[in-house]
Scaffold this motif. Structure first.
Motif, PDB file in Angstrom:
ATOM      1  N   TYR A 135       0.845  -1.206   0.000  1.00 16.03           N
ATOM      2  CA  TYR A 135       0.000   0.000   0.000  1.00 16.03           C
ATOM      3  C   TYR A 135       0.878   1.253   0.000  1.00 16.03           C
ATOM      4  CZ  TYR A 135      -3.846   3.076   1.374  1.00 16.03           C
ATOM      5  OH  TYR A 135      -4.781   4.076   1.414  1.00 16.03           O
ATOM      6  N   LEU A 136       1.945   1.228   0.841  1.00 10.33           N
ATOM      7  CA  LEU A 136       2.811   2.406   0.965  1.00 10.33           C
ATOM      8  C   LEU A 136       3.922   2.425  -0.079  1.00 10.33           C
ATOM      9  CD1 LEU A 136       3.207   2.476   4.869  1.00 10.33           C
ATOM     10  CD2 LEU A 136       1.656   3.847   3.468  1.00 10.33           C
ATOM     11  N   GLU A 137       4.109   1.287  -0.754  1.00  7.31           N
ATOM     12  CA  GLU A 137       5.152   1.138  -1.768  1.00  7.31           C
ATOM     13  C   GLU A 137       6.540   1.353  -1.176  1.00  7.31           C
ATOM     14  OE1 GLU A 137       4.123   3.785  -4.938  1.00  7.31           O
ATOM     15  OE2 GLU A 137       2.471   2.520  -5.636  1.00  7.31           O
ATOM     16  N   VAL A 138       6.759   0.781   0.003  1.00  6.21           N
ATOM     17  CA  VAL A 138       8.055   0.845   0.672  1.00  6.21           C
ATOM     18  C   VAL A 138       8.287  -0.486   1.384  1.00  6.21           C
ATOM     19  CG1 VAL A 138       8.009   3.351   1.050  1.00  6.21           C
ATOM     20  CG2 VAL A 138       7.043   1.815   2.785  1.00  6.21           C
ATOM     21  N   GLU A 139       9.531  -0.741   1.797  1.00  4.85           N
ATOM     22  CA  GLU A 139       9.844  -1.875   2.655  1.00  4.85           C
ATOM     23  C   GLU A 139      10.027  -1.361   4.077  1.00  4.85           C
ATOM     24  OE1 GLU A 139      13.079  -4.233   1.416  1.00  4.85           O
ATOM     25  OE2 GLU A 139      12.099  -4.954  -0.428  1.00  4.85           O
ATOM     26  N   LEU A 140       9.304  -1.971   4.998  1.00  3.15           N
ATOM     27  CA  LEU A 140       9.321  -1.515   6.387  1.00  3.15           C
ATOM     28  C   LEU A 140      10.263  -2.337   7.262  1.00  3.15           C
ATOM     29  CD1 LEU A 140       5.475  -0.995   6.767  1.00  3.15           C
ATOM     30  CD2 LEU A 140       7.223   0.779   6.488  1.00  3.15           C
ATOM     31  N   PHE A 141      10.558  -3.563   6.860  1.00  2.18           N
ATOM     32  CA  PHE A 141      11.424  -4.435   7.643  1.00  2.18           C
ATOM     33  C   PHE A 141      12.517  -5.038   6.765  1.00  2.18           C
ATOM     34  CE2 PHE A 141       7.431  -4.575  10.011  1.00  2.18           C
ATOM     35  CZ  PHE A 141       7.862  -4.363  11.306  1.00  2.18           C
TER      36      PHE A 141
END
Length: 302
Positions: free
Chosen positions: A47-53
């Motif tokens: 959804y955010l188009e990022v990697e969080l981990f």
């Protein structure tokens, strides 16, 4: 720019996983499977188009973007939980939970609570006598009265009593062969102290007081030691020695004649510690917390 809000379950999965740095622990907390948590995190990342981990073989860690997002999620869910908790408490809004150290409860708070009941008869207090740090989110505590340096972060922290320490003893020690008339006479008497005076950095102790009074003492750490300041004060009442305590805690016993200030109040030593009124900022909007705050400030003014 309008921002579409991500799915709440995905945000909750991220917050819990980031707090524990463990998908397994997050799944246990959220009562779902680890696979479900992983899926929610992937949904949020998509959804955010990022990697969080950053995913490793046996561990995970937050990416730079994840570290930026996490504090906002932690604060947001903490406020949601607090709001729900306060809503549930509304059914029992007459109960006010106050966490306070056992010594301050016994020597200062309890003897004065009668006036609180008279002014606010609709409220019922539950006093939790404890030295432990309070987790306002989990412990159901409305207010904490704490002794320390006042460096409590993320909460409302208001000094109630700036600390002054002074020796106290039984009136019996003012008589006899080694009657206490000046600080130099302490060398003939047992110095009583509590655990926290020897374990807490910068805590007011006999060594500090004797140096300020210009007195040399062979061993300021000699004498009996007690687990609480209340016990040290009781030992002083029983004539077993001289205790070092705050004027706030000793005044009622002095007025009752159980203790005396052997060298007068002029030997008070101001220190960096004090008694503080501590609670989350949101609690200050609760009427029962406001009532207790107004009452204790009034008692201190009197």
């Amino acid at each position: 720019m309008e921002v579409r809000f991500p799915p709440l379950n995905a945000l909750r999965a991220f917050e819990s996983t980031a707090r524990h740095l463990s998908i397994k622990q997050a799944a246990k907390e959220l009562h779902v499977t680890p696979a479900a948590v992983s899926q929610q995190i992937k949904t949020l990342e998509s959804y955010l188009e990022v990697e969080l981990f950053e995913r490793k073989v046996r561990s995970i860690s937050l990416t730079e973007v994840g570290e930026q997002l996490y504090p906002f999620m932690e604060e947001g869910f903490a406020k949601l939980e607090e709001g729900i908790r306060q809503l549930h408490r509304h059914r029992h809004s007459n109960e006010l939970v106050v966490s306070v150290s056992p010594t301050f409860a016994a020597k200062w708070l309890l003897p004065r609570l009668g006036s609180f009941y008279q002014q606010y008869p609709a409220y019922r207090l539950r006093v939790d006598a404890s030295e432990s740090l309070v987790n306002f989110r989990q412990d159901g505590v409305d207010i904490a009265l704490r002794y320390g340096g006042g460096n409590y972060t993320g909460v409302h922290c208001e000094v109630l009593i700036p600390e002054e320490v002074v020796p106290v003893c039984s009136p019996a020690l003012l008589e006899g062969k080694h009657a206490l008339r000046s600080p130099e006479d302490l060398k003939h008497h047992m110095l009583l102290r509590s655990d926290w005076q020897t374990t807490q950095a910068q805590a007011p102790c006999w060594g500090m007081w004797l140096r300020a009074a210009g007195v040399e003492h062979s061993d300021a750490n000699s004498g009996h030691q007690f687990s609480s300041e209340a016990l040290a004060m009781q030992a002083a009442i029983e004539g077993q020695g001289v205790a070092l305590t705050s004027t706030a805690l000793a005044d009622l016993d002095v007025k009752a004649g159980r203790l005396v200030y052997p060298f007068g109040r002029e030997h008070n030593q101001k220190v960096a510690f004090g008694y503080y009124f501590v609670c989350p900022d949101s609690h200050l909007r609760i009427k029962k917390v406001q009532a207790f705050h107004n009452w204790i400030v009034s008692e201190l003014s009197a």
